[in-house]
Enzyme design. Structure first.
Site, PDB file in Angstrom:
ATOM      1  N   SER A 103      -5.129  -4.975   0.342  1.00  0.00           N
ATOM      2  CA  SER A 103      -5.391  -6.417   0.374  1.00  0.00           C
ATOM      3  C   SER A 103      -4.154  -7.098   0.931  1.00  0.00           C
ATOM      4  O   SER A 103      -3.343  -7.648   0.179  1.00  0.00           O
ATOM      5  CB  SER A 103      -5.654  -6.941  -1.047  1.00  0.00           C
ATOM      6  OG  SER A 103      -6.684  -6.243  -1.681  1.00  0.00           O
ATOM      7  N   GLU A 104      -4.013  -7.052   2.248  1.00  0.00           N
ATOM      8  CA  GLU A 104      -2.778  -7.595   2.823  1.00  0.00           C
ATOM      9  C   GLU A 104      -2.593  -9.071   2.483  1.00  0.00           C
ATOM     10  O   GLU A 104      -1.475  -9.524   2.267  1.00  0.00           O
ATOM     11  CB  GLU A 104      -2.756  -7.402   4.349  1.00  0.00           C
ATOM     12  CG  GLU A 104      -2.449  -5.986   4.801  1.00  0.00           C
ATOM     13  CD  GLU A 104      -3.629  -5.038   4.698  1.00  0.00           C
ATOM     14  OE1 GLU A 104      -4.752  -5.503   4.414  1.00  0.00           O
ATOM     15  OE2 GLU A 104      -3.439  -3.819   4.888  1.00  0.00           O
TER      16      GLU A 104
ATOM     17  N   ASP B 213       0.578  -4.936  12.769  1.00  0.00           N
ATOM     18  CA  ASP B 213      -0.762  -5.388  13.172  1.00  0.00           C
ATOM     19  C   ASP B 213      -1.559  -5.945  11.987  1.00  0.00           C
ATOM     20  O   ASP B 213      -2.528  -6.671  12.174  1.00  0.00           O
ATOM     21  CB  ASP B 213      -1.544  -4.215  13.759  1.00  0.00           C
ATOM     22  CG  ASP B 213      -0.723  -3.421  14.737  1.00  0.00           C
ATOM     23  OD1 ASP B 213      -1.065  -3.385  15.912  1.00  0.00           O
ATOM     24  OD2 ASP B 213       0.307  -2.832  14.312  1.00  0.00           O
TER      25      ASP B 213
ATOM     26  N   HIS C  57      -2.489  -0.586  15.957  1.00  0.00           N
ATOM     27  CA  HIS C  57      -1.388  -0.116  15.113  1.00  0.00           C
ATOM     28  C   HIS C  57      -0.062  -0.063  15.872  1.00  0.00           C
ATOM     29  O   HIS C  57       0.844   0.637  15.453  1.00  0.00           O
ATOM     30  CB  HIS C  57      -1.669   1.296  14.583  1.00  0.00           C
ATOM     31  CG  HIS C  57      -2.611   1.349  13.418  1.00  0.00           C
ATOM     32  ND1 HIS C  57      -3.920   0.978  13.501  1.00  0.00           N
ATOM     33  CD2 HIS C  57      -2.426   1.745  12.129  1.00  0.00           C
ATOM     34  CE1 HIS C  57      -4.515   1.153  12.327  1.00  0.00           C
ATOM     35  NE2 HIS C  57      -3.624   1.618  11.470  1.00  0.00           N
TER      36      HIS C  57
ATOM     37  N   GLU D 163       0.846  -1.195   0.000  1.00  0.00           N
ATOM     38  CA  GLU D 163       0.000   0.000   0.000  1.00  0.00           C
ATOM     39  C   GLU D 163       0.882   1.246   0.000  1.00  0.00           C
ATOM     40  O   GLU D 163       1.874   1.296   0.728  1.00  0.00           O
ATOM     41  CB  GLU D 163      -0.903  -0.037   1.239  1.00  0.00           C
ATOM     42  CG  GLU D 163      -1.902  -1.188   1.140  1.00  0.00           C
ATOM     43  CD  GLU D 163      -2.307  -1.753   2.491  1.00  0.00           C
ATOM     44  OE1 GLU D 163      -2.226  -1.030   3.487  1.00  0.00           O
ATOM     45  OE2 GLU D 163      -2.712  -2.937   2.524  1.00  0.00           O
TER      46      GLU D 163
END
Ligand SMILES: Cc1ncc(C[n+]2csc(CCOP(=O)(O)OP(=O)(O)O)c2C)c(N)n1
Ligand SMILES: [Mg+2]
Length: 818
Positions: A526-527, A552, A594, A496
């Site tokens: 879209s990890e 995370d 995070h 990203e």
């Protein structure tokens, strides 16, 4: 650099409506005359033969599982066998038009696809290519074994080779395609384009998209098919893989010369069941699976429903879709209708479906129907086809006899750590392929001009150098990336905000100017697909750096990291390499979702190398190391450190290329009274604690930065502990289940005789990470370290602890689960 696409409100605010394209359903029209001309008698009979091969192979396995015997040959198979009896036409039709260099990926139910694709390749390759492939694969060991029982010409030998390689793999034997490391659900054979099959439902979707990306970026011929079940349409990674494959940028922003959209078909083997659930009508809302294409792009992914009980309808669809892909108009979605007569697995009694339903499908059995078709159109007489059946069962008997015998087909020797030897490839390759790396500007015109001109050490004459004029941890990472980008033409990076933004934390600033889109691009959020596609890219032969913006977010890519990235080298018996570096940024200040250090999760999973540099010198040297290797590396970075300058290596961060030795901890401060071991940014707080202990109590603390998680050389740590007799370990990971406890337990055992006090671990509280303003109550602080020394290791004379680090308090917290 600013975006190439500018968005004009006048263009997007006007009224209009979306018109959708039509999705064909079972549009194939049988035309025996045309089909005779197109295929010819021999090929039509071959299609039949391949279907029967699959049917008989699966029937053999069914008998073995259910009765322990096939045609008088006895065998007990402990492992799984998800059979595809009923689905043969879909597999053979899928493979018919594929070239050997087209890739297929599959699922837990892919025996039929493996055989169909291999048979198609055998048909197309000439004898000398076949022999060469078999002579080279596993240095010819598998071929030597097959020659013991196989007769006939090279094609016949290759057929037995494929049957044996697959079956021996299912039985977990050393001469199986993957030395028995994959087994039934993961067997594959890359030389014929059969790529990994996945036991994780839908797991192949994003991996296959990564393989298609590899083909595009590296200008390789061929297409990729992800054969996945209808049940997998409910899986996040499948949607993510589709989103990734459908990005507009391949056509809008990438060099047109690369070929446009990804050459991939998401081929859903739609058998109406997902174990006992029914995607159509029960667990999904699509009614017709192909409809999903409508939501993806204006072409609806060229989606089609195809009658997978007719091999010619499937072959026709694949042939047409190959054209679509070659025109750069991918991705494609195929909804291939089929039905499994067999249970989900042999132990499944099919209680969830009516026998009458199975009977209806059996009445339309594709093998019986195609036999009638061949006979009815004069392609074969009953006797010819009986001979096909006869030959197949005889061949399978020979193959089974060899695969079942432990004398002929041993398993790998587990006593010699053979499996351990397969976990990593442990190779270092400057580049994964020859060729000139595609770049936009010469290296010496890049931002390196700026970073090279900076101070390379954070102090001058005892004074700190100005921050802005000193190389930072983030810039050190950038220099390592630049080196490998200009060395390895296959290397790409994405995630990203990777391109125009320069990465969320600026690590990639300056890369956009150097690299064409296909080497550095933004992915969807879209990890799963970021990691999954990188797995596919790497196992196809390219080097790739994927990035997760925050540690995370690993949860979003859990399967891809823990089951895919970590496992395919070993599950392939080291045939595949995984030159994949996953950059993961550990955050702070951003609260509970995070700010987590998840090094311990990664440490727990076999098959991953993991590192966590804490200094600019290590950031560059360790990323250089990771990018040179062929193993999967989870590369942790810290947002606390991106702006940190080098404070330990006085000669500064070298401009030249260098690597840190794999697994080697670094001694940051020498001492004789106590040892601190840290991982990540906690190093700096431990050093402050060490300074205070020196100043106030004249204790010399040796501070060791472990910097590696796996592999790790314990020796320097043990050497220190043998000297000091006391050790405390600290990191920002939550204390419970921290990897540091593994270190602590091992140190306690390996240096027991030298210890004068228990080994202590200091981690973050077992809480959510609170807001930035409260963070100090969560992350280990200098005071916690000193208090722990006082309470649990070495009482400090006259010292009053500021926090409660006593054993009693730890027991109390554990009782409460916090
Ligand atoms: C992620 C994941 N969830 C659940 C399972 C258990 N499981 C194995 S096969 C299967 C059904 C899959 O259905 P489908 O994708 O339609 O493939 P089919 O079995 O019909 O070939 C399930 C739920 C799994 N292997 N992986
Ligand atoms: Mg299914």
């Amino acid at each position: 650099m600013t975006k190439a696409i500018s968005i004009n409100p006048s263009d997007v605010r006007g009224a209009s409506k979306i018109e959708s394209v039509e999705i064909p359903i079972n549009a194939y029209v049988l035309d025996p005359v045309r089909e005779t001309t197109k295929y010819g008698r021999a090929n039509l009979v071959r299609i039949y033969r391949d279907m029967v091969f699959i049917r008989e192979f699966e029937t053999m396995l069914d008998r073995i599982k259910m009765e322990g015997e096939y045609r008088g040959i006895k065998y007990t198979h402990r492992g799984p066998a998800h059979l595809s009896i009923g689905q043969e036409a879909a597999a053979v039709g899928m493979a018919y038009h594929l070239s050997p260099f087209d890739f297929i990926f599959g699922s837990h139910r892919s025996h039929g696809e493996i055989l169909a694709k291999c048979f198609s390749a055998i048909h197309q390759l000439d004898e000398s290519d076949l022999v060469e492939t078999m002579e080279t694969y596993m240095e010819g060991d598998l071929l030597r074994l097959v020659e013991q029982f196989s007769r006939g010409d090279a094609k016949s030998l290759a057929t037995d080779y494929v049957l044996y390689g697959t079956l021996a793999e299912i039985f977990g034997r050393e001469h199986g395609f993957n030395k028995g490391m994959g087994g039934s659900m993961h067997a594959f054979f890359p030389p014929f384009g059969v790529m990994p099959n996945n036991a994780i439902v839908g797991g192949s979707a994003d991996i296959a998209a990564g393989a298609a990306l590899f083909k595009r970026v590296n200008r390789k011929p061929g297409i990729v098919i992800a054969n996945i079940g209808d049940g997998s349409m409910g899986c996040g990674p499948v949607w993510e893989g589709i989103m990734f494959a459908a990005m507009d940028q391949y056509r809008t922003l990438w060099d047109q010369e690369l070929g446009g959209g990804l050459p991939i078909i998401f081929n859903f083997m739609d058998n109406f069941y997902a174990m006992g659930g029914q995607p159509m009508g029960e667990t999904m809302g699509f009614e017709i699976l192909a409809r999903v294409g409508l939501g993806v792009n204006p072409e609806a992914m060229h989606a089609e429903r195809v009658d997978g009980f007719n091999p010619l309808a499937v072959a026709d669809a694949i042939e047409r879709k190959i054209d679509v892909l070659q025109e750069g108009k991918g991705p494609v979605l195929l909804d291939t209708l089929t039905y499994r007569f067999s249970g989900h697995s042999p132990s499944d009694a099919s209680a969830y479906r009516d026998k009458s339903e199975v009977d209806l499908w059996r009445e339309q059995d594709s093998i019986d129907w195609f036999r009638d078709y061949l006979e009815g159109n004069g392609h074969a007489v009953e006797l010819d086809l009986d001979a096909v059946h006869q030959e197949i069962s005889e061949r399978l008997s020979r193959v089974l006899e060899a695969a079942a015998s432990l004398e002929i087909s041993p398993r790998v020797d587990v006593n010699t750590d053979t499996i351990g030897g397969m976990m990593f490839s442990n190779q270092y390759l400057d580049r994964m392929a020859d060729g000139k790396p595609g770049v936009l500007i010469p290296k010496d015109e890049s931002r390196l001009k700026i970073t090279y001109a900076k101070h390379r050490f954070g102090f001058k004459d005892g004074e700190p150098t100005p921050k802005l004029k000193t190389l930072t941890y983030a810039e050190a990472l950038y220099e390592a990336m630049m080196h490998r980008f200009y060395e390895d033409p296959t290397m790409i990076a994405y995630g990203e905000e990777n391109r125009d933004w320069g990465g969320a934390f600026g690590v990639y600033r300056g890369l956009t100017e150097c690299l064409p889109y296909h080497r550095l691009f933004n992915s969807p959020i879209s990890e799963g697909a970021i990691v999954g596609t990188a797995v596919g890219y790497a196992i196809s032969g390219g080097r790739v750096v994927a990035e997760l913006m925050y540690c995370d977010f690993m949860g979003r890519a859990g399967d891809e990291i823990f089951n895919q990235m970590a496992k395919w080298q070993a599950m392939s018996a080291n045939l595949l390499k995984m030159p994949l570096v996953l950059r993961v940024s550990v955050g702070a200040k951003y609260g509970a979702q995070h700010s987590q250090d998840w090094t311990s999760l990664v440490a727990h999973i076999p098959g991953l190398k993991a590192m966590f540099p804490a200094t600019p010198y290590d950031a560059k040297g360790m990323l250089n190391l990771a990018l040179h290797g062929t193993d999967p590396v989870v590369f942790f970075e810290s947002q606390r450190l991106y702006n940190e300058t080098e404070q330990f290596v006085e000669s500064g961060v070298p401009i030249e290329y260098y690597e840190i030795k794999m697994g080697e901890p670094a001694i940051r401060r020498a001492g004789k009274d106590l040892t601190f071991v840290t991982l990540g940014a906690t190093l700096y707080r431990a050093l402050e604690a060490a300074q205070d202990l020196k100043k106030l109590y004249d204790l010399d603390v040796e501070v060791i930065d472990a910097r590696f998680i796996n592999p790790l050389n314990y020796e320097p740590i043990l050497k220190s502990v043998r000297k000091t007799g006391r050790v405390l370990l600290a990191s920002d990971a939550c204390e419970r289940g921290s990897y540091l406890h593994t270190l602590a337990s091992n140190i306690s055992q390996f240096a027991f005789d030298y210890l004068d006090a228990p080994v202590a671990v200091v981690g973050s509280r077992n809480w959510i990470t609170p807001p930035a303003e409260l963070e100090e109550a969560f992350f280990p602080q200098k005071e916690w370290i000193i208090d722990t020394v006082h309470e649990r290791i070495l009482p400090l004379p006259g010292y009053s602890p500021l926090t409660n680090q006593s054993v009693g308090e730890i027991i109390r917290r554990n009782y409460l689960g916090v």
